[in-house]
Design a protein around this motif. Structure first.
Motif, mmCIF file in Angstrom:
data_model
loop_
_atom_site.group_PDB
_atom_site.id
_atom_site.type_symbol
_atom_site.label_atom_id
_atom_site.label_comp_id
_atom_site.label_asym_id
_atom_site.label_seq_id
_atom_site.Cartn_x
_atom_site.Cartn_y
_atom_site.Cartn_z
ATOM 1 N N SER A 158 0.831 -1.214 0.000
ATOM 2 C CA SER A 158 0.000 0.000 0.000
ATOM 3 C C SER A 158 0.861 1.258 0.000
ATOM 4 O O SER A 158 0.534 2.240 -0.667
ATOM 5 C CB SER A 158 -0.942 -0.001 1.201
ATOM 6 N N LYS A 159 1.968 1.240 0.720
ATOM 7 C CA LYS A 159 2.865 2.403 0.769
ATOM 8 C C LYS A 159 3.552 2.595 -0.589
ATOM 9 O O LYS A 159 3.727 3.724 -1.056
ATOM 10 C CB LYS A 159 3.894 2.231 1.885
ATOM 11 N N LEU A 160 3.931 1.484 -1.226
ATOM 12 C CA LEU A 160 4.534 1.577 -2.563
ATOM 13 C C LEU A 160 3.545 2.162 -3.562
ATOM 14 O O LEU A 160 3.914 3.000 -4.385
ATOM 15 C CB LEU A 160 4.985 0.195 -3.039
ATOM 16 N N ALA A 161 2.294 1.728 -3.481
ATOM 17 C CA ALA A 161 1.269 2.247 -4.391
ATOM 18 C C ALA A 161 1.111 3.756 -4.203
ATOM 19 O O ALA A 161 1.014 4.508 -5.179
ATOM 20 C CB ALA A 161 -0.057 1.533 -4.161
ATOM 21 N N GLU A 162 1.114 4.190 -2.954
ATOM 22 C CA GLU A 162 1.008 5.621 -2.665
ATOM 23 C C GLU A 162 2.229 6.362 -3.194
ATOM 24 O O GLU A 162 2.108 7.397 -3.855
ATOM 25 C CB GLU A 162 0.887 5.803 -1.147
ATOM 26 N N PHE A 163 3.405 5.841 -2.918
ATOM 27 C CA PHE A 163 4.653 6.483 -3.329
ATOM 28 C C PHE A 163 4.764 6.575 -4.848
ATOM 29 O O PHE A 163 5.217 7.579 -5.389
ATOM 30 C CB PHE A 163 5.847 5.708 -2.753
ATOM 31 N N LEU A 164 4.323 5.512 -5.547
ATOM 32 C CA LEU A 164 4.468 5.445 -6.999
ATOM 33 C C LEU A 164 3.221 5.908 -7.745
ATOM 34 O O LEU A 164 3.153 5.793 -8.977
ATOM 35 C CB LEU A 164 4.832 4.012 -7.416
ATOM 36 N N HIS A 165 2.222 6.403 -7.014
ATOM 37 C CA HIS A 165 0.978 6.899 -7.608
ATOM 38 C C HIS A 165 0.368 5.833 -8.520
ATOM 39 O O HIS A 165 0.078 6.084 -9.690
ATOM 40 C CB HIS A 165 1.200 8.203 -8.368
ATOM 41 N N SER A 166 0.191 4.647 -7.952
ATOM 42 C CA SER A 166 -0.308 3.525 -8.718
ATOM 43 C C SER A 166 -1.350 2.769 -7.910
ATOM 44 O O SER A 166 -1.505 3.005 -6.710
ATOM 45 C CB SER A 166 0.867 2.595 -9.058
#
Length: 172
Positions: free
Chosen positions: A66-74
């Protein structure tokens, strides 16, 4: 003038901003084309976009999906699919989250670090060739201006619009 100010800018400033925007669009297209060329050479079968996950994990440390999705706008589903590919290729591993044993963190493996380093070396070699006929001062100036531009963008994202195109920024 304050950042994100809605004050009208002088025409000359807007014209220069338009020219710069056009060059940035051209730059992004050329970078996308260059990345596509590199991706065509890669025999590993990993989506080019998945390397953004590896980059993030190496620079930001182990992260939840979830944090990666937020960071990568995905979308989380996209990150999940891409990270599964990285896990299958041995570039990323799942670890239990020390703060919540039910969750897992994604972290780069030694092989992931090696592959990242190899890709970085190739990218740096290519960039050095692109800038090969530039003098050292111009290269340093470009680096400094890109850093300044990126910081300005990070600090001044445009207001989001809803599906009707109406700004959702406060006071707009």
């Amino acid at each position: 003038m304050a950042p994100n100010s809605s004050a009208v800018r002088p025409k000359a400033e807007l014209d220069l901003a338009d020219q710069l925007s056009n060059e940035l669009v051209r730059f992004m297209r050329l970078i996308t084309k260059a990345k596509t060329q590199v991706a065509k050479q890669g025999p590993d079968g990993i989506e080019r976009a998945a390397y953004a996950i590896l980059f993030c994990l190496i620079h930001e440390g182990p992260q939840r999906t979830s944090k990666l999705a937020e960071f990568l706008h995905s979308e989380i589903s996209t990150i999940s699919r891409q990270s599964s590919s990285l896990v299958q290729h041995g570039l990323v591993e799942r670890q239990s989250d020390p703060e919540d044993g039910r969750a897992c963190l994604l972290a780069p493996t030694a092989e992931g670090l090696r592959v990242f380093d190899e890709n970085r070396k190739q990218r740096n070699q290519w960039m050095a060739e692109v800038l090969g006929d530039w003098d050292q001062q111009d290269r340093e100036t470009l680096r400094d201006l890109f850093e300044r531009l990126n910081t300005g963008i990070e600090n001044n994202f445009p207001p989001q619009s809803d599906t009707t195109g109406v700004s959702s920024a406060k006071g707009a």
